[in-house]
Scaffold this active site. Structure first.
Site, short mmCIF file in Angstrom:
data_model
loop_
_atom_site.label_atom_id
_atom_site.label_comp_id
_atom_site.label_asym_id
_atom_site.label_seq_id
_atom_site.Cartn_x
_atom_site.Cartn_y
_atom_site.Cartn_z
N ASP A 1 -0.85 1.00 12.98
CA ASP A 1 -1.25 1.95 11.71
C ASP A 1 -2.73 1.98 11.74
O ASP A 1 -3.02 3.44 11.74
CB ASP A 1 -0.66 1.14 10.57
CG ASP A 1 0.70 1.23 10.40
OD1 ASP A 1 1.64 1.39 11.39
OD2 ASP A 1 1.18 1.62 9.36
N ARG B 1 -6.34 -9.84 -1.34
CA ARG B 1 -6.78 -8.21 -1.74
C ARG B 1 -8.03 -8.26 -2.21
O ARG B 1 -8.78 -7.29 -1.57
CB ARG B 1 -5.52 -7.63 -2.11
CG ARG B 1 -4.22 -7.70 -1.26
CD ARG B 1 -4.42 -7.55 0.14
NE ARG B 1 -3.32 -7.53 0.81
CZ ARG B 1 -3.41 -7.80 1.98
NH1 ARG B 1 -4.22 -8.35 2.60
NH2 ARG B 1 -1.97 -8.08 2.56
N ASP C 1 -0.35 -3.71 -2.43
CA ASP C 1 -1.59 -4.04 -1.79
C ASP C 1 -2.72 -2.62 -2.15
O ASP C 1 -3.72 -2.77 -2.31
CB ASP C 1 -1.45 -4.08 -0.39
CG ASP C 1 -1.14 -5.49 -0.16
OD1 ASP C 1 -1.17 -6.37 -1.04
OD2 ASP C 1 -0.32 -5.86 0.95
N SER D 1 8.40 -7.39 8.42
CA SER D 1 6.74 -7.30 8.51
C SER D 1 6.57 -8.78 7.90
O SER D 1 7.08 -9.35 7.10
CB SER D 1 6.50 -6.12 7.58
OG SER D 1 6.56 -6.50 6.24
#
Lengths: 412, 412, 412, 412
Positions: free
Chosen positions: B15, B95, B124, B180
């Protein structure tokens, strides 16, 4: 002229036996002995005879187990109550029920007072007496352990035994345990004795004999066991597909939890009367129920309802712990909780293994979880447009940007 | 004329590799690739070369692990943060740190924007962008997955691979996993794929291979292991008597927790963007730390401070989950938390056994537990007069009696 | 084939007139105009004709005033809701009712969408649309001011007037006021224009003409006026002894409050969409009701219920302000509030004088105030033993003493 | 051998004079008389002589007014504390300061106990003694009114006067007022006597003579007066542009408030010891300060910080009311409050008129209000894109839609 009547919460043990006699003598009253069966599994056989032999004019032995499960345990578990992040309130929740029945008996008998054998240092005295205050403000409470005269007469166990022998009160020659226990349908608690040292390792092999309701995780089966709990509106109504009343649910979960070493907690807690104390608890079924209930909620409860309710758990649990079950603020919180549970229905599958309660699946006909929306794959339902998040984030960020800009301009 | 610069949060995966190239083309800008080492243990070797080969003008690979442990994990654990009663916020707390460093690099490089590869459905994106808003309101954010043009160009994985091949971007031919993962020093998370079915049993033997940081409880050693954590002012500063910095503590506890099958959580949770999702987490060290911290508090924290803080945990955890780490309301709560932790010092002993973290003793030079007061035996310190409880109960009962009296008079 | 139907919240003003026509053209749909009478007292005469002339296929003009007072204002005042310590939520509480009726009409008419003329910067759009989401998730919402095409077509008022003239939409040549107003049964709000400067003195004599519902305190009668409000279970049911329905109560109190210059508030507030704005409000009757309700509670509500409820006012008020009236968390809070109000009955006497609402006596058949207990004189009821306070204080002090002792030992 | 010393909070009135002598006789101790000047404006002249004449071995008369304003009133007003929605805590906040100084004197003098003349029914005893417990757990407290012996010796005022005369204690032949008063820098309180009837209209003309700090609104000037308060970090530091220390601010605002009939409150409140009581208060300067502070916050405080703080006001106010000023939970809350006030700086303009405190403008160099964003006109700063609201609303609505869909499917 008829004598006054006093209703005594009576267990048949040394303390309440002595108190029965002492009350009768001190107040020249009729003593009505009352024992609540709330699942303590202690010997109830022969209790009536013993009470009468000790001087009681009348004896009540009432099975309150179903009421306990239905009207006390269930609403408390709906609230997700956990005291100080650890304690499932097994003792706390039983006291208001016992006191409520005492008050009912006192009313029915025309008694002028109720009496109990709880000490002046613990929470139970408060729970008994706040319940009585809320339900029968006109009935007096006698707590001998808080009376200086009583404490002076009985400075220690020896004096109580002597008193019992002198009055022909039957005393079991049980080898006294180095800790105290209290058991009911929801849990068993241990405190005092060697447990007063918080560095004492209550989980050690050498302490294994203390436990009653559960095996140690080490001694639990090597094979995990699955169990399914069915919920309706926040209450568990079936285990492994079999419909059960609230009492049946608790008994079944206790059996399963105990077998798999589930639900032991060892903690230092804060008593309402102001000091810290150390307690060890076994709550096998309650621990399974607590875990399952949260998992059921996670699928079926609205997010903001959950966050609101969660912010009130500490308050709710403290009210129960402190004995305010029948206080109006607990009732107000319960109304909120009841409203929050309407949709908490479905099935939770758990895996029980050596002390662990492991989530192994949850489903519901009223699930609020929609994988079509949540998926990171293409969204077949088109219910969610990723572009919407841009505006969402921007407006959430707006006040932070303004603050930050002001902050930066200050630094110039 | 110099080109504009964009700082991209880059992992080297498909990605962000595609995004790097796409940004460069679309905006005709210099792309600065930034990778934070927050303990993800993914291959960082060769990352710089790969980024440069993909078109980055410059590459930052920064080790933020110690800062992560010290300035993010520690204050959050002081707060006792737990999201929706289950989640230790392992992804959420990472984050803001990543975004903070991105912003710092953007400032140092004079970049006009930062970019990330988070989707428009998750939390996120919010966490990255709220952090940026709070720290650098003037810097733009590019989130390609929220741009319709990007989504149209890359409707699926196949188009991304084709694009990568066309542009000579090295793509690993890894067999794609059916879920994931996201890993850092505190935890690893799993979602998507077969996990999207909440009835799927993630604890089943057949799913064993998914887990990374921990063995299953079933596969953990048959022998329990004791560990001692030393706390100073709410932070763990030593394990088994050995002083460690915050990073060292986390690594040591992760090792111990992973070995003993500790810290797996499987839950349905509520995302900030409005939907429920299902996640599975491994937080081995964090689970030990969380448990130990509560036990340390139980001995050393004032009762009413604990109850106040507990009532705010849901709020605090939600703020962290939603990405408001650098928001002023989180800072205000943190000030309260910091004040609450001053006395949280001492040693907690735990027993680790097949998924269980069992309290096995707690002690402190600043303990607020006084067995002389709590004891049901005679009180040598005379600090507590049982008679005092009478007045205490009576005044607590007074309003209940008055209410009850009014209630009774209404019924007449 | 039948055309799609759209229900538009229509006021007859320039904006919604233009929107009516624009929607009809843009979507080639039947437009059903809906006007709710919630006490705005604006000209409703001729509205039907005007809507039809502008192109509406059908017109609803519904009197919702009684429902507004009974099902919206009353429960909100039971909660004691006050936003940011100042605002009585007069606009906020009206929006869910209007949207609810729109949705009902849309269902009855088989419409595919509802539309409104609220801007993209304010709270009203959110309140309308969250209500629609909660009550009719399947019905689309059209908010022209958030559509770029609409904003481009109508960058200013001039373009709207031109469009109206071109399409033969009757436009009143009213001299535009330098601020906007919104009125209903509970209040009138003013914002924009000169009010955007927070240093502007809206109370100045020179600004007197802006106000509608009340005279200035300076212009109110020199003679105070007494009024008595009778409450039953938290709702006002009679004024000066005369039974009234909720609408009648509001109208009567508005008349009294307006006459005596009561209920003006000038504040900077925080909108849900992220920015601060400045508003001026007149809430004459609501201010009297709010004050009276608190005084009624002070006599009849349990202390701990009040403190619990008070801790939730900020949350409740924010939910109403943000448009979450039909959200499950508001319903959960309302359940708590309803439980808290059962005993809030009696009479409050107030003195109204030049902007002041002065408590002048309160009484109740279910009063929890017992002067025999509270008195500093001898206690005829013997309900209170001063000696009890000693134990009460000692146990409340116990944890403070222990903490303090530890603190002192640390300093040695 | 030296006698024990007792420090007595002494006012020179009948009660504490009798207590001084009684303590000296009963405990055969040296009595140190202590009077705090906290702005009560009572006759302090001659107090030293009187105390010595009554038998005190030493007398302290300490001016604590500046400390009161700076370290007690200011932090409390930063918190926005309001008890039960009405009371500004004027008495409550003074008690911890007095007790703190008593304890300091006791330490300096080597006293074994402190004593006070507060009754066993009120809040003041608790406030004094919890402060002492927190600051000096080793020092005993003597509260004669809670001692049965004392109450028996002095069943009424006549016995006290007789005792005073017998011991040559000078007693003022003041005509006793039919209510009690307590005054300090922040307020004056009235209770007892005719006020015990909550239906008694304390605002009536016939009761005018009771008030001390303020005229009635009816008697206030017909001309409004403007005043400007300057804030720095949550504290008022200047009035009408003139810098003042905290004491100066309070005195100036009291003068202004009193002149304009501001700050009278008549309420039924809930005492910590369990009963309701009725109090009337005058808080002229405090009411101005409270209003101004909120208005300053409205312009400069972040929205979510305000909502968080507002949700804790009830808790904070209850702690102060109950006497927990020096308790760790109040300190924890204060840390949050202090963090929240960093940016609360600027100028508030108010209009004072016959009991009203009317906002007439607010400005700040660190204002978070940006009219360019809030305006309904075209946004010159482009800081806000109306289209963003669409995504914002959609994601906020998502959970409501999902719930609603489930609800509808249940009804099928």
């Amino acid at each position: 002229m008829a004598k006054d009547k006093i209703v005594l919460a009576y267990s048949g043990g040394l303390d309440t036996s002595v108190i029965l006699k002492w009350l009768k003598e001190t107040y020249d009253a009729e003593i009505i002995a009352f024992t609540a069966d709330i699942g303590q599994k202690e010997e109830l056989d022969g209790l009536e005879e013993k009470a009468l032999a000790t001087g009681a004019s009348k004896v009540y032995i009432d099975d309150l187990r179903e009421e306990f499960a239905k009207d006390f345990i269930n609403p408390m578990f709906q609230a997700g109550a956990l005291y100080e992040g650890q304690y499932l309130l097994g003792t706390s929740i039983a006291r208001p029920l016992i006191a409520k029945r005492m008050v009912d008996i006192a009313r029915a008998e025309g008694a002028v007072a109720i009496a109990h054998g709880a000490t002046g240092k613990g929470n139970d005295q408060v729970r008994f007496e706040l319940t009585a205050a809320a339900l029968a403000p006109d009935i007096a409470v006698i707590a001998p352990w808080r009376l200086e005269a009583f404490r002076e007469q009985f400075p220690g166990r020896a004096e109580m035994i002597a008193y019992a022998e002198k009055h022909g009160i039957p005393v079991q020659a049980s080898a006294s345990k180095p800790y105290s226990m209290d058991r009911n349908l929801l849990h068993i608690s241990f405190e005092s004795g060697m447990l007063e040292d918080p560095w004492f390792d209550a989980s050690a092999d050498s302490n294994k004999d203390m436990y009653v309701l559960s095996v140690s995780p080490e001694d639990a089966p090597d094979q995990a066991e699955y169990v399914e709990l069915t919920f309706e509106a926040g209450n568990c109504v079936a285990v492994n597909g079999e419909q059960m009343n609230p009492l049946g649910v608790m008994e079944k979960l206790n059996e399963l939890g105990g077998k798999h070493g589930i639900g032991r907690v060892d903690m230092v807690e804060n008593r309402f009367v102001g000091m810290k104390s150390r307690g060890v608890y076994e709550t096998p079924g309650g621990t399974i129920l607590f875990t399952a209930h949260r998992k059921m909620e996670s699928l079926t409860m609205d997010r903001d309802v959950m966050h609101l309710r969660d912010s009130l758990i500490s308050k709710y649990a403290t009210l129960v712990y402190n004995g305010f079950w029948f206080a109006p603020e607990r009732l107000a919180l319960q109304a909120l909780v009841a409203e929050s549970q309407k949709n908490v229905s479905g099935v939770v599958r758990l895996k029980l293994y050596k002390g662990n309660v492991i989530g192994a699946g949850v489903k519901s006909p009223v699930s609020l979880y929609n994988p079509d929306i949540a998926t990171m794959e293409a969204d077949p339902s088109k219910a969610y447009d990723q572009g919407d998040a841009t505006g969402f984030i921007r407006l959430n960020a707006l006040r932070l940007k303004v603050s930050s800009g002001v902050e930066q301009s200050k630094q110039k």
